[in-house]
Design a protein around this motif. Structure first.
Motif, PDB file in Angstrom:
ATOM      1  N   ASN A 179      -4.853 -14.870  -9.540  1.00 55.50           N
ATOM      2  CA  ASN A 179      -3.785 -13.931  -9.203  1.00 55.50           C
ATOM      3  C   ASN A 179      -4.220 -12.932  -8.131  1.00 55.50           C
ATOM      4  OD1 ASN A 179      -5.333 -12.783 -11.557  1.00 55.50           O
ATOM      5  ND2 ASN A 179      -4.062 -11.008 -11.090  1.00 55.50           N
TER       6      ASN A 179
ATOM      7  N   ILE B 165      -3.435 -15.647  -3.889  1.00 52.00           N
ATOM      8  CA  ILE B 165      -2.345 -16.549  -4.293  1.00 52.00           C
ATOM      9  C   ILE B 165      -2.559 -17.985  -3.843  1.00 52.00           C
ATOM     10  CG2 ILE B 165      -0.650 -14.702  -4.452  1.00 52.00           C
ATOM     11  CD1 ILE B 165       0.467 -15.737  -1.740  1.00 52.00           C
TER      12      ILE B 165
ATOM     13  N   PHE C 156      -2.588 -14.552 -16.766  1.00 51.49           N
ATOM     14  CA  PHE C 156      -2.285 -15.442 -15.642  1.00 51.49           C
ATOM     15  C   PHE C 156      -3.022 -16.771 -15.824  1.00 51.49           C
ATOM     16  CE2 PHE C 156      -0.558 -11.779 -13.581  1.00 51.49           C
ATOM     17  CZ  PHE C 156       0.199 -12.212 -12.505  1.00 51.49           C
TER      18      PHE C 156
ATOM     19  N   ASN D 213       0.863 -22.772  -9.942  1.00 46.53           N
ATOM     20  CA  ASN D 213       0.228 -21.567  -9.411  1.00 46.53           C
ATOM     21  C   ASN D 213       1.258 -20.684  -8.701  1.00 46.53           C
ATOM     22  OD1 ASN D 213      -2.397 -20.162  -8.939  1.00 46.53           O
ATOM     23  ND2 ASN D 213      -1.835 -20.484  -6.800  1.00 46.53           N
TER      24      ASN D 213
ATOM     25  N   ASN E  11       2.359 -16.931 -10.015  1.00 51.58           N
ATOM     26  CA  ASN E  11       2.039 -15.804  -9.137  1.00 51.58           C
ATOM     27  C   ASN E  11       3.298 -15.124  -8.587  1.00 51.58           C
ATOM     28  OD1 ASN E  11      -0.703 -16.099  -9.513  1.00 51.58           O
ATOM     29  ND2 ASN E  11      -1.029 -17.244  -7.646  1.00 51.58           N
TER      30      ASN E  11
END
Length: 179
Positions: free
Chosen positions: A152, A155, A96, A57, A61
């Motif tokens: 996204n 975060i 994403f 992640n 991001n």
């Protein structure tokens, strides 16, 4: 839709071939990011699921910029592969979610623990609150557990109950569609 996700999730990734494809399609400028992505996945493989989620992640991001499909692909809707997202260095919410999904699958997270979720996101704009179609990735420790949301727009990985801004519509992975 399921076929697309299944193909991406189960694809055998050959780093040398990916690098060749990256250079052929996007030039050499994004090869370093491709290598960083593959290294991130390799490191994540040795971690527990929580560590994998955070590492992937954070990487996505931090390294991929949000932009619309119109701006990136000159199309109203386009679901990019991870290689395309890295090659462009940008993508929309589906991109994403897809790159996080594929990355976690490559890092060893079982498909049964992951779902792409189509949601209505409530956004606070200068003209007031608005709803927008959006996609996130959810991780389920167990089938009946509260999902953790990778997004996204926020975060931080948060439990779904702490994401009042998201209203789920449906979810899916390479195994099934969930209402």
């Amino acid at each position: 839709l399921l076929v697309f996700v299944a193909i991406i999730a189960k694809a055998a990734f050959d780093p040398a071939m990916l690098q060749q494809q990256m250079i052929a399609r996007f030039g050499p400028g994004r090869v370093a990011l491709l290598k960083d992505w593959l290294q991130t996945i390799e490191v994540a493989k040795s971690q527990n699921d929580e560590g994998k989620l955070k590492r992937i992640n954070d990487f996505v991001n931090r390294n991929i910029l949000f932009d619309t499909d119109i701006s990136v692909w000159q199309k109203s809707d386009y679901w990019a592969t991870p290689l395309e997202t890295i090659g462009q260095g940008s993508g929309d919410c589906e991109d994403f979610a897809i790159i996080k999904y594929v990355s976690l699958r490559m890092a060893g997270v079982p498909d049964s623990k992951l779902r792409l979720i189509y949601v209505k996101a409530r956004l606070d704009t200068v003209s007031g609150p608005q709803q927008q179609a959006h996609m996130v990735l959810a991780y389920y420790l167990k089938p009946d557990a509260e999902p953790q949301i990778l997004d996204n727009l926020d975060i931080h990985i948060r439990p779904a109950s702490r994401r009042a801004d998201l209203q789920p519509v449906f979810s899916f992975n390479s195994e099934a569609i969930f209402a």
